[in-house]
Design an enzyme around this catalytic site. Structure first.
Site, PDB file in Angstrom:
ATOM      1  N   ARG A  34      -6.815   5.708 -14.099  1.00 11.88           N
ATOM      2  CA  ARG A  34      -6.381   6.117 -12.827  1.00 11.88           C
ATOM      3  C   ARG A  34      -5.549   7.308 -12.885  1.00 11.88           C
ATOM      4  NH1 ARG A  34      -6.266   1.288  -9.375  1.00 11.88           N
ATOM      5  NH2 ARG A  34      -8.399   0.090  -9.717  1.00 11.88           N
ATOM      6  N   ASP A 142      -2.761  -0.833   5.008  1.00 10.77           N
ATOM      7  CA  ASP A 142      -2.961  -0.449   3.466  1.00 10.77           C
ATOM      8  C   ASP A 142      -1.743   0.106   2.882  1.00 10.77           C
ATOM      9  OD1 ASP A 142      -5.066  -0.703   1.186  1.00 10.77           O
ATOM     10  OD2 ASP A 142      -3.792   0.872   0.810  1.00 10.77           O
TER      11      ASP A 142
END
Length: 282
Positions: A34, A142
């Site tokens: 990531r 989110d």
């Protein structure tokens, strides 16, 4: 690139402090995969050097790292079964119970790039056309601003629309724009997106009839799961429903929800709790 133990521990602590997400030992590969693109884009030699920079309290970099580690898998009509449960049982029941107010409020938490709330909007349009005259609210939240920006745009690559969408739904609800597909405006308008950290302070709102908290609890420790489910119950009507991921369950001491077996989906009905106030009004 290789990730050192100190760098992994640093990311562990940062992500837990900011988002309460637990990165267990053995997830070094996930952190490296990531963060490697961020390290390359910013000119760091490797992820370890990027992590060293975090000690300088670079706010923009910290936000980028947290967003990278909290961006999770999603797709249209993911897992299929929850949407079948909604179509066959949950929504007809809620619609019957809300005839007097003609209002339906839904919250999709941890919505990522928006496929889940847009899937719900398409489901309502196709199977419940009578709701077009109702006050229907779909709120999607989110923690990551970058994914919310993508969700608001309603634009998806071919590989993304291939996952979960039938050819019929694609033609009906999307417009082709070059190499991408964009949600039609009438569907896009049905969803309101908002930045929100689930472990932060929740804004006061009218209670919801349906809450999606799917494939979220698996990233938290037990104490955080219990706290989130208690807070979810507080914002849910007394006859409302909670949808979890198929492999998720409520903690053993959570008595404010009962599992309902519908189409092999993780569906939970809110239980009446003695002494509760307005959220239990039907």
């Amino acid at each position: 690139m290789t990730l050192g133990a100190a760098a992994f521990e640093q990311v562990q602590k940062l992500v837990y402090a900011r988002a309460a997400i637990v990165l267990d030992p053995g997830k070094e590969y996930l952190v490296e995969s990531r963060l490697a693109p961020i390290a390359r884009a910013r000119g760091f030699r490797d992820v370890d050097e990027l992590c060293a920079r975090l000690e300088h309290r670079d706010a923009a970099l910290i936000e980028e790292v947290v967003e990278a580690m909290t961006t999770n898998e999603t797709s249209f009509f993911r897992d299929h079964h929850p949407f079948e449960a909604l179509r066959r049982t949950v929504l007809p029941e809620l619609i019957g119970q809300r005839q007097h107010t003609r209002t339906l409020r839904v919250w999709c938490a941890a919505c990522s790039t928006g496929q889940e709330p847009y899937s719900l909007a398409m489901l309502l349009d196709e199977h419940f056309p009578a709701l077009s005259t109702w006050n229907v609210s779909i709120r999607a939240t989110d923690i990551a601003k970058s994914v919310l920006d993508r969700a608001k745009s309603g634009r998806y690559r071919q590989i993304e629309v291939n996952r979960g969408l039938s050819a019929r739904a694609l033609v009906r609800y999307f417009l082709r724009d070059g190499l991408e597909w964009e949600i039609r405006p009438e569907i896009k308008r049905r969803v309101q997106f908002e930045e929100m950290n689930l472990i932060g302070t929740w804004p006061r709102r009218e209670p919801f009839d349906l809450v999606f908290l799917r494939n979220v609890l698996i990233y938290f420790d037990q104490m955080t799961r219990v706290a989130l489910l208690h807070k979810t119950r507080e914002v849910l009507r007394g006859d409302g429903y909670l949808l979890l991921g198929g492999s998720e369950t409520t903690p053993y001491d959570m008595r404010s929800f009962e599992r309902v077996e519908i189409a092999r989906a993780g569906v939970y009905r809110a239980c009446q709790v003695p002494g509760r106030g307005g959220n239990d009004a039907r």
